[in-house]
Design a protein around this motif. Structure first.
Motif, PDB file in Angstrom:
ATOM      1  N   LEU A 154       0.818  -1.208   0.000  1.00 34.76           N
ATOM      2  CA  LEU A 154       0.000   0.000   0.000  1.00 34.76           C
ATOM      3  C   LEU A 154       0.856   1.265   0.000  1.00 34.76           C
ATOM      4  CD1 LEU A 154      -2.722   1.338   0.071  1.00 34.76           C
ATOM      5  CD2 LEU A 154      -2.815   0.986   2.545  1.00 34.76           C
ATOM      6  N   ILE A 209     -11.567   2.168   6.805  1.00 33.82           N
ATOM      7  CA  ILE A 209     -10.254   1.548   6.611  1.00 33.82           C
ATOM      8  C   ILE A 209     -10.365   0.339   5.682  1.00 33.82           C
ATOM      9  CG2 ILE A 209      -8.331   0.412   7.779  1.00 33.82           C
ATOM     10  CD1 ILE A 209      -9.154   1.982  10.312  1.00 33.82           C
ATOM     11  N   SER A 210     -11.362  -0.501   5.937  1.00 29.85           N
ATOM     12  CA  SER A 210     -11.549  -1.700   5.134  1.00 29.85           C
ATOM     13  C   SER A 210     -11.870  -1.361   3.682  1.00 29.85           C
ATOM     14  CB  SER A 210     -12.669  -2.561   5.725  1.00 29.85           C
ATOM     15  OG  SER A 210     -12.945  -3.670   4.909  1.00 29.85           O
ATOM     16  N   THR A 213      -8.670  -0.007   1.978  1.00 26.24           N
ATOM     17  CA  THR A 213      -7.686  -1.062   1.753  1.00 26.24           C
ATOM     18  C   THR A 213      -8.113  -1.980   0.616  1.00 26.24           C
ATOM     19  OG1 THR A 213      -7.135  -1.014   4.110  1.00 26.24           O
ATOM     20  CG2 THR A 213      -6.403  -2.920   2.861  1.00 26.24           C
ATOM     21  N   THR A 214      -9.393  -2.308   0.563  1.00 25.05           N
ATOM     22  CA  THR A 214      -9.900  -3.179  -0.500  1.00 25.05           C
ATOM     23  C   THR A 214      -9.710  -2.547  -1.869  1.00 25.05           C
ATOM     24  OG1 THR A 214     -11.530  -4.182   0.970  1.00 25.05           O
ATOM     25  CG2 THR A 214     -11.957  -4.317  -1.401  1.00 25.05           C
ATOM     26  N   SER A 216      -7.610  -0.166  -2.692  1.00 27.96           N
ATOM     27  CA  SER A 216      -6.176  -0.037  -2.968  1.00 27.96           C
ATOM     28  C   SER A 216      -5.590  -1.361  -3.444  1.00 27.96           C
ATOM     29  CB  SER A 216      -5.443   0.441  -1.711  1.00 27.96           C
ATOM     30  OG  SER A 216      -5.909   1.709  -1.311  1.00 27.96           O
ATOM     31  N   ALA A 217      -6.047  -2.473  -2.849  1.00 31.19           N
ATOM     32  CA  ALA A 217      -5.553  -3.784  -3.260  1.00 31.19           C
ATOM     33  C   ALA A 217      -5.915  -4.079  -4.714  1.00 31.19           C
ATOM     34  CB  ALA A 217      -6.125  -4.864  -2.338  1.00 31.19           C
ATOM     35  N   VAL A 343      -1.305   5.359   7.664  1.00 34.35           N
ATOM     36  CA  VAL A 343      -1.270   3.929   7.372  1.00 34.35           C
ATOM     37  C   VAL A 343      -0.402   3.200   8.391  1.00 34.35           C
ATOM     38  CG1 VAL A 343      -0.468   2.208   5.703  1.00 34.35           C
ATOM     39  CG2 VAL A 343      -1.733   4.209   4.912  1.00 34.35           C
ATOM     40  N   GLU A 347      -2.058   0.290  10.546  1.00 30.33           N
ATOM     41  CA  GLU A 347      -1.621  -1.067  10.266  1.00 30.33           C
ATOM     42  C   GLU A 347      -0.572  -1.536  11.269  1.00 30.33           C
ATOM     43  OE1 GLU A 347      -0.462  -1.831   6.291  1.00 30.33           O
ATOM     44  OE2 GLU A 347      -2.371  -1.245   5.429  1.00 30.33           O
ATOM     45  N   LEU A 445      -5.780  -8.608   1.001  1.00 29.56           N
ATOM     46  CA  LEU A 445      -6.259  -7.331   1.514  1.00 29.56           C
ATOM     47  C   LEU A 445      -7.670  -6.996   1.032  1.00 29.56           C
ATOM     48  CD1 LEU A 445      -3.026  -5.152   1.062  1.00 29.56           C
ATOM     49  CD2 LEU A 445      -3.824  -6.296   3.132  1.00 29.56           C
ATOM     50  N   ASP A 447     -11.062  -7.163   1.395  1.00 32.62           N
ATOM     51  CA  ASP A 447     -11.821  -7.532   2.600  1.00 32.62           C
ATOM     52  C   ASP A 447     -13.318  -7.620   2.296  1.00 32.62           C
ATOM     53  OD1 ASP A 447     -12.297  -8.183   5.177  1.00 32.62           O
ATOM     54  OD2 ASP A 447     -11.737  -6.255   6.044  1.00 32.62           O
ATOM     55  N   TRP A 477      -7.032   7.586  -4.667  1.00 33.71           N
ATOM     56  CA  TRP A 477      -6.873   7.532  -3.211  1.00 33.71           C
ATOM     57  C   TRP A 477      -6.739   8.914  -2.588  1.00 33.71           C
ATOM     58  CZ3 TRP A 477      -2.616   9.813  -1.256  1.00 33.71           C
ATOM     59  CH2 TRP A 477      -1.532   9.996  -2.117  1.00 33.71           C
TER      60      TRP A 477
END
Length: 485
Positions: A154, A209-210, A213-214, A216-217, A343, A347, A445, A447, A477
């Motif tokens: 990330l 956050i989830s 992150t999803t 971004s993955a 981050v 994390e 990642l 989620d 982002w």
């Protein structure tokens, strides 16, 4: 039982209390303590700061008295947290476990570091540089005994998306700005740790956050597809731009890197699945990245296919000391530095606390944040780009039996050996193999389980998850983090 009241007229309340007691009959007598209320009009406003100072003075006095009462050992633990486990180290019980865990994570980190450096738009050697000094510094100043720090997917994506709008990845300026960014992130982390401001990000919802992150993955995985397809695609954090670029260059598609990348990715996913599902095969999860590199390199050594791109020459030796420069770009890098710091808090500190609880020791999140900051600051002096704690490597470190920070030092020694003696072996690593390592890492990642859970439990949080994920995918982002209310 004593009941305390506050009123502007103590006389009236005393009379009322007497009247209540005389008429209560069977009711028990109650002591009433009368506190006259001081009206604002009766206060002296000659010193506006008097009220704040009245609160600050006791706080400062307590802080000073606490510092005076600290022993030499407590001072040492405050500034050098590693002294906590060094004083109580059980050589017969811990040494073997720490060495095995450190070697396991080191073998896993070497190919991952090079892969994440390519994701950040840097030469693979800078991934190894970023895994060198920060690991040793963190082992001294970090308070977690199992957290494995280094390049992560990330952060690498954030570095790539910001710097690509300032300079071309082939320019020396690009690399210098990545190193400068490590210094800025380190300074922000140190400041937040010293001022004990880590609690600020507790207000960020788990669903946000989830969702971030999803998304971004997904963007990270799509950005690595170019090494499978055999042609360049646009460097962007927006999913529409990535798809347009992939479709536009479809006539340049090459089968050999696609087949090799797909086979290596399938092997990686199979090894990770077996490592997670069977305790006896846990070592496969850590061995997966190095297996992918060995298989890909062996194929390239034997067949030498010209259509598959390789890493190329990697300079041998340790990085030299140098100070970051190009400080005129500091202002434009501040949003990214703040985001990477966030981050790190979300994390690294999160997984560090979980690992501390599992291993039975206390962890100060602010001291942990300071340790990460010092690692980034010193790392920037030795050509490192921003680093933070890794979920996957920390989990492997814990499952491999790591007891103390000696496992991190062992991992650092593996990186030193790689830089000094193994760089010639890295020249024929296919880029599609490194891309497969990144894709397999970020797939965990995504989620979707969190989204399903939120749908059944709280529709509002599910909506928030959906908005954050969609905004990050389609608007980027930076827009999602700084413009999304």
């Amino acid at each position: 039982m004593e009941i305390t009241h506050a009123t502007s007229s103590s006389c009236d309340l005393s009379a009322a209390a007497d009247g209540d007691n005389s008429t209560a009959g069977s009711m028990p007598n109650r002591n009433v303590k009368v506190i006259p209320l001081e009206h604002p009009a009766t206060r002296s406003f000659s010193s506006p700061s008097s009220s704040s100072s009245s609160y600050a003075v006791p706080l400062i006095n307590r802080w000073v008295s606490k510092l005076k009462s600290m022993t030499l050992v407590q001072w040492l633990e405050l500034f050098v947290p590693c002294s906590r486990w060094m004083r109580t180290y059980r050589w017969r019980e811990y040494l073997q476990a720490d060495l095995i865990a450190g070697i396991t994570v080191g073998v896993m980190l070497v190919p991952q570091a090079m892969s994440y450096a390519k994701l950040a738009g840097l030469q693979p050697i800078y991934g190894l540089y970023s895994s060198f000094v920060p690991i040793f510094v963190y082992a001294i100043f970090g308070s977690s005994r199992q957290l494995a720090i280094g390049p992560v997917a990330l952060v690498s994506l954030l570095v790539s998306n910001v710097l690509s709008s300032i300079a071309d990845s082939s320019d020396e300026l690009y690399t210098e700005l990545a190193i400068l960014l490590a210094l800025m992130v380190g300074i922000f982390e140190c400041i937040m740790g010293l001022l004990r401001l880590g609690w600020l990000l507790r207000f960020i919802s788990r669903s946000v956050i989830s969702g971030f992150t999803t998304a971004s993955a997904i963007v990270i995985a799509l950005s690595q597809i170019k090494y499978f397809l055999g042609y360049d695609i646009a460097r962007s954090s927006k999913i529409v731009s990535l798809f347009e670029s992939i479709i536009t260059g479809a006539d340049e598609f090459l089968w050999p890197p696609f087949v090799m990348g797909s086979v290596i990715l399938a092997i990686l996913l199979a090894m990770k699945h077996l490592g997670k599902s069977r305790k006896s095969l846990r070592f496969l999860q850590a061995a997966a990245p190095i297996t992918a590199v060995v298989l890909g390199t062996t194929f390239m050594k034997i067949f030498h296919p010209s259509s598959i791109s390789v890493v190329g020459d990697i300079p041998q030796g340790l990085p030299k000391f140098s100070l970051p420069n190009d400080f005129e770009y500091v202002k434009s890098l501040i949003p990214t530095a703040l985001l990477i710091t966030g981050v790190a808090i979300l994390e690294s500190v999160g997984i560090a606390k979980a690992l501390a609880a599992k291993n039975g020791y206390e962890l100060d999140s602010n001291q942990e944040l300071f340790g990460l900051g010092v690692a980034n600051v010193f790392g920037s002096f030795f050509s490192s780009y921003p680093t933070t704690g890794s979920f996957s490597r920390s989990a492997v470190n814990h499952e491999s039996g790591a007891k103390t920070g000696l496992s991190g030092i062992t991992t650092g020694i593996i990186i030193v050996c790689a830089l000094l003696f193994l760089t010639e072996l890295f020249t024929d690593i296919p880029l599609c193999a490194l891309a497969a390592i990144v894709i397999s890492a970020v797939m965990g990642l995504v989620d979707y389980d969190e989204a399903i859970f939120l749908w059944h439990v709280d529709k509002r949080d599910f909506l928030l998850w959906t908005i954050t994920c969609t905004t990050t995918l389609f608007l980027g982002w930076l827009f999602a983090c700084f413009r999304n209310p």
